[in-house]
Design an enzyme around this catalytic site. Structure first.
Site, short mmCIF file in Angstrom:
data_model
loop_
_atom_site.label_atom_id
_atom_site.label_comp_id
_atom_site.label_asym_id
_atom_site.label_seq_id
_atom_site.Cartn_x
_atom_site.Cartn_y
_atom_site.Cartn_z
N ARG A 72 0.79 -0.72 -0.42
CA ARG A 72 -0.35 0.07 -0.38
C ARG A 72 0.89 1.22 -0.19
O ARG A 72 1.88 1.02 0.69
CB ARG A 72 -0.23 0.31 1.35
CG ARG A 72 -1.94 -0.96 1.18
CD ARG A 72 -3.07 -0.89 0.03
NE ARG A 72 -4.36 -1.65 0.11
CZ ARG A 72 -4.48 -2.59 -0.71
NH1 ARG A 72 -4.07 -2.25 -1.57
NH2 ARG A 72 -5.51 -3.39 -0.59
N HIS B 43 -1.98 1.11 -9.92
CA HIS B 43 -2.59 0.00 -8.76
C HIS B 43 -3.27 -0.88 -9.59
O HIS B 43 -4.07 -1.27 -9.17
CB HIS B 43 -4.24 0.43 -8.23
CG HIS B 43 -3.95 0.28 -6.77
ND1 HIS B 43 -4.07 0.55 -5.65
CD2 HIS B 43 -3.50 -1.46 -6.54
CE1 HIS B 43 -4.34 -0.66 -4.77
NE2 HIS B 43 -4.91 -1.57 -5.02
P1 NDP Z 1 -1.28 -12.28 3.98
O1 NDP Z 1 -1.98 -11.88 5.50
O2 NDP Z 1 -1.55 -13.43 3.74
O3 NDP Z 1 0.29 -11.75 4.11
C1 NDP Z 1 0.35 -10.80 4.96
C2 NDP Z 1 2.39 -11.62 5.44
O4 NDP Z 1 3.09 -10.07 6.26
C3 NDP Z 1 1.91 -12.24 6.75
O5 NDP Z 1 3.04 -13.09 6.85
C4 NDP Z 1 2.22 -11.78 7.81
O6 NDP Z 1 2.86 -12.17 8.68
C5 NDP Z 1 3.38 -10.74 7.66
N1 NDP Z 1 3.41 -9.24 8.38
C6 NDP Z 1 2.02 -8.35 8.52
N2 NDP Z 1 1.89 -7.76 9.95
C7 NDP Z 1 3.53 -7.90 9.59
C8 NDP Z 1 4.36 -7.22 10.13
N3 NDP Z 1 3.99 -5.76 11.41
N4 NDP Z 1 5.89 -7.31 10.37
C9 NDP Z 1 6.10 -8.65 9.86
N5 NDP Z 1 5.60 -9.09 8.89
C10 NDP Z 1 3.92 -8.50 8.76
O7 NDP Z 1 -1.98 -11.64 2.35
P2 NDP Z 1 -1.63 -11.29 1.20
O8 NDP Z 1 0.09 -11.96 0.48
O9 NDP Z 1 -2.52 -12.29 0.42
O10 NDP Z 1 -1.47 -9.08 1.06
C11 NDP Z 1 -0.25 -8.57 1.53
C12 NDP Z 1 -1.15 -6.88 1.20
O11 NDP Z 1 -0.58 -7.33 -0.39
C13 NDP Z 1 -2.27 -6.74 0.96
O12 NDP Z 1 -3.35 -6.37 2.62
C14 NDP Z 1 -2.72 -5.59 0.11
O13 NDP Z 1 -2.43 -4.55 1.20
C15 NDP Z 1 -1.61 -6.12 -0.93
N6 NDP Z 1 -2.16 -6.36 -2.10
C16 NDP Z 1 -1.41 -4.95 -3.42
C17 NDP Z 1 -2.62 -5.77 -4.74
C18 NDP Z 1 -2.29 -4.47 -5.36
O14 NDP Z 1 -2.95 -4.62 -6.27
N7 NDP Z 1 -0.70 -3.96 -5.34
C19 NDP Z 1 -3.29 -6.37 -4.81
C20 NDP Z 1 -3.40 -7.74 -3.29
C21 NDP Z 1 -2.76 -7.25 -2.73
P3 NDP Z 1 2.20 -13.45 9.65
O15 NDP Z 1 2.58 -14.75 8.96
O16 NDP Z 1 3.28 -14.15 10.38
O17 NDP Z 1 1.02 -13.05 10.01
#
Ligand code: NDP
Length: 308
Positions: A223, A271
């Site tokens: 984001r 995006h």
């Molecule tokens: P997931 O929930 O599958 O994965 C998020 C990962 O981030 C998890 O492994 C999590 O760790 C880690 N994480 C979260 N918070 C922290 C933190 N504070 N410190 C370290 N690691 C952290 O999400 P997705 O992979 O499906 O999607 C990720 C993001 O991608 C979405 O939230 C969205 O904002 C963005 N996105 C953008 C798009 C675009 O077109 N540009 C399209 C789709 C998504 P843990 O496993 O330990 O909880």
């Protein structure tokens, strides 16, 4: 039993068709024609109305029409209503494709060559082998892992940074804030794939960008608010960073006078790195219908405490 569609009206017919192909159980209604609100058990929305509990007394699930849920006010959602992300493997594949494109563009100095082309310069740079390039992914979740899997066969040195320890194909996983600076210090190309939460808002600020090796590249597909834009621009202008591939910005689209439009070291896309894929998303809805009947845990439920 019905699902109320409150997302983009332009896509309503596709959702209706796809849902009716996979299940006859759900009646599809499109906002604002809600009918009897007591019959609405599911809502599909980019961002729902406030006072949901009062309006829809039998609401059980809100399906988020985007991959992230940072646009939702999680605290205001009724406790008994689950918020569910409609992510699936096709969405992760599409994202991985974009990340691959961004990594290769930075790896092969394409931004510099575009700048040279515009100024009539023929200036070959030394070629760096993929095996000498260190690519780090922040957020080894559903999308991050798919991107790493796609990058691995190309021979890059891979690493990940995550809240909890995750398997990184062919590389290591750095965990938590304590290891963030160390992780950044070994990323020639950094890919941000984190969800936006209070914990990750502004995470890539001047101090963190300064941890990256000189000339490093950044790909932001998480984001816009993850990156402090003025700090990024400063790092690019001073040559501390070599280039940025940005799919997301705090303000989308940016104002016409924003430097991101014409910055020679920024490759900007609107995006589009990935998006919810209707057929995969509908499969999640159908899977959860079956799970509700069998009283099994639902899939893709957002953890409200974590915020993703
Ligand atoms: P997931 O929930 O599958 O994965 C998020 C990962 O981030 C998890 O492994 C999590 O760790 C880690 N994480 C979260 N918070 C922290 C933190 N504070 N410190 C370290 N690691 C952290 O999400 P997705 O992979 O499906 O999607 C990720 C993001 O991608 C979405 O939230 C969205 O904002 C963005 N996105 C953008 C798009 C675009 O077109 N540009 C399209 C789709 C998504 P843990 O496993 O330990 O909880």
């Amino acid at each position: 039993m019905c699902i109320l569609y409150m997302a983009d009206p332009a896509d309503a017919e596709k959702w209706r068709d796809s849902l009716s192909t996979l299940t006859a159980e759900l009646e599809f209604r499109q906002w604002p024609d809600i009918g009897n609100p007591a019959e609405v058990h599911y809502i599909l929305a980019w961002e729902p109305l406030t006072n949901l509990a009062e309006q829809f007394s039998n609401l059980r699930i809100i399906y988020a029409a985007g991959a992230g849920v940072d646009q939702f006010d999680l605290a205001s959602l009724p406790g008994h209503v689950s918020l569910i992300r409609l992510v699936d493997s096709s969405m992760a594949d599409i994202m991985a494709e974009y990340v691959l494109f961004g990594v290769i563009a930075l790896h092969r100095d394409i931004l510099a060559y575009q700048e040279d082309q515009r100024s009539g310069r023929w200036h070959p740079k030394p070629i760096v082998r993929a095996s000498q390039r260190r690519v780090g992914v922040m957020g080894v979740g559903n999308l991050g892992r798919a991107a790493l899997d796609r990058l691995q066969p190309l021979g890059f040195q891979l690493s990940g940074w995550n809240r909890s320890l995750k398997d990184v194909p062919g590389g290591s996983c750095y965990v938590g804030r304590d290891q963030l600076d160390e992780f950044l210090g070994q990323c020639d190309i950094l890919v941000n794939m984190l969800p936006l939460t209070p914990d990750t808002d502004g995470i890539l600020n001047a101090a963190r960008l300064a941890c990256l090796p000189r000339g490093a590249g950044l790909i932001n597909v998480g984001r816009g608010a993850h990156v402090i834009e003025r700090d990024l621009l400063e790092a690019l202008d001073e040559g501390r960073l070599g280039g940025a591939v940005l799919d997301v910005l705090v303000q989308e689209p940016p104002s016409q006078d924003s430097p991101v439009w014409k910055h020679p070291r920024i490759l900007l896309t609107p995006h589009v790195a990935s998006d919810v894929q209707i057929s995969g998303a509908v499969a999640v809805i159908v899977e959860n219908l079956a799970r509700e009947k069998e009283r099994k845990p639902l899939v893709n439920v957002v953890d409200r405490l974590k915020g993703y």
